[in-house]
Design an enzyme around this catalytic site. Structure first.
Site: not given
Ligand code: A2P
Length: 313
Positions: A51, A260-261, A46, A80, A111
């Protein structure tokens, strides 16, 4: 690719997509994140002209296509139309496609239900708002579809009332509505309405956007969700994303961090219980990004945030 949702066009959208909207635009970081996400199994990305991430996403996808890691038709790409592009959606999508190095996107969204003049700065000032004509914008979106520049068109940040108005004249109904949605802003009314109208709901900031200027830690720090996560041996983010999938929503978590991805994609081989859902349905509700900057008493189409969201706030 995990689960997929079928859109009213018949096309399939993977229910977890990588969000790429971030406070600071970092080309190499985004490109690397997309590469990691492709390896992990993400097939949905997305972006938005606003952005600034289209170029990095396009570069990562082009490399992956060239390497033969994935084919164009195997990935779902959304971009968007930004608030200062309403006057000419075909020109705007053409620019986005150039950035993305693609011949078509899978989904093109309005958007925001808002129009700003070129050269505006955020937060918009009185002179930045232009009269809104969603009907003419939607006709431009339909043109993008007819030209084959996108496989589907849709909305973002639209209330039930605004969708209902649009459905009165739309030749092509919107395929999706992408909105803020997470356990602390569950949007039940909007979800029910969209289900009835065969419009797929997608969640932006499904984690509540922790650590960002527009977001909050209320979702990730919620004790009820944390307790459920602990019980399942999962992370809070995983419980939040699984909750969204169980509501029939597509979620677009943004992360540029490899761990985290990966974690955000591991939500398909386990479930929440009925009791977990019951507890989460009772969480106190409050929208995080309320849009105070988008209303004024003179030039904005919305005098109050209640008008912006048609009372759904
Ligand atoms: P980062 O890019 O350092 O992982 P949203 O998707 O609700 O907009 O949230 C995005 C934010 O959540 C970013 O700051 C991202 O930081 C953080 N984030 C994404 N995945 C996780 C996760 N699994 N645990 C904690 N924080 C996360």
């Amino acid at each position: 690719m995990g689960y997929v949702a079928e859109l009213n066009t018949g096309n399939k959208m993977p229910v977890i997509g990588l969000g790429t909207g971030a406070p600071a635009y970092q080309y190499e970081e985004i490109k690397a994140a997309v590469g990691v996400a492709l390896q992990v199994g993400y097939r949905h990305f997305d972006t938005a002209s606003y952005y600034g991430s289209e170029g990095a996403l396009g570069a990562a996808l082009t490399e992956a296509f060239q390497r033969g890691d994935v084919k164009r038709e195997e990935v779902f790409v959304t971009t968007k139309l930004w608030d200062d592009e309403h006057d000419d959606p075909p020109a705007a999508i053409t620019k986005s496609l150039k950035n993305l190095q693609l011949e078509y996107v899978d989904l093109y969204l309005i958007h925001w239900p808002l129009r700003l003049r070129k050269g505006y700065t955020l937060p918009p000032k009185e002179e930045d708002f232009l009269p809104l004509d969603i009907k003419s914008t939607w006709q431009g979106m339909e043109k993008c579809f007819e030209l084959g520049l996108t496989k589907a068109i849709g909305l973002s940040n639209f209330s039930c009332k605004k969708i209902e108005d649009l459905l009165n004249y739309a030749k092509i109904p919107p395929a999706t509505n992408q909105v803020e949605l997470h356990p602390m802003w569950q949007q039940k009314k909007l979800r029910d309405y969209c289900r009835k109208m065969k419009i797929q709901v997608c969640a932006w900031s499904p984690l509540g956007a922790p650590k960002t200027p527009w977001g909050s830690n209320v979702v990730m720090d919620n004790p009820v969700i944390k307790e459920i996560a602990q019980k399942h041996g999962k992370s809070t983010a995983q419980v939040v994303l699984r909750w969204g999938i169980d509501q029939g929503v597509c979620a677009l978590p943004k992360s540029f961090n490899k761990g985290r991805i990966t974690e955000n994609f591991q939500v398909f081989d386990w479930c929440l219980t009925a009791e977990d859902h019951e507890k989460m349905s009772k969480l106190e509700q409050r929208k995080i990004l309320r849009g105070e900057d988008l209303v004024n008493s003179t030039t904005s189409p919305y005098r109050t945030i209640e008008e912006l969201w048609d009372g759904e706030i």
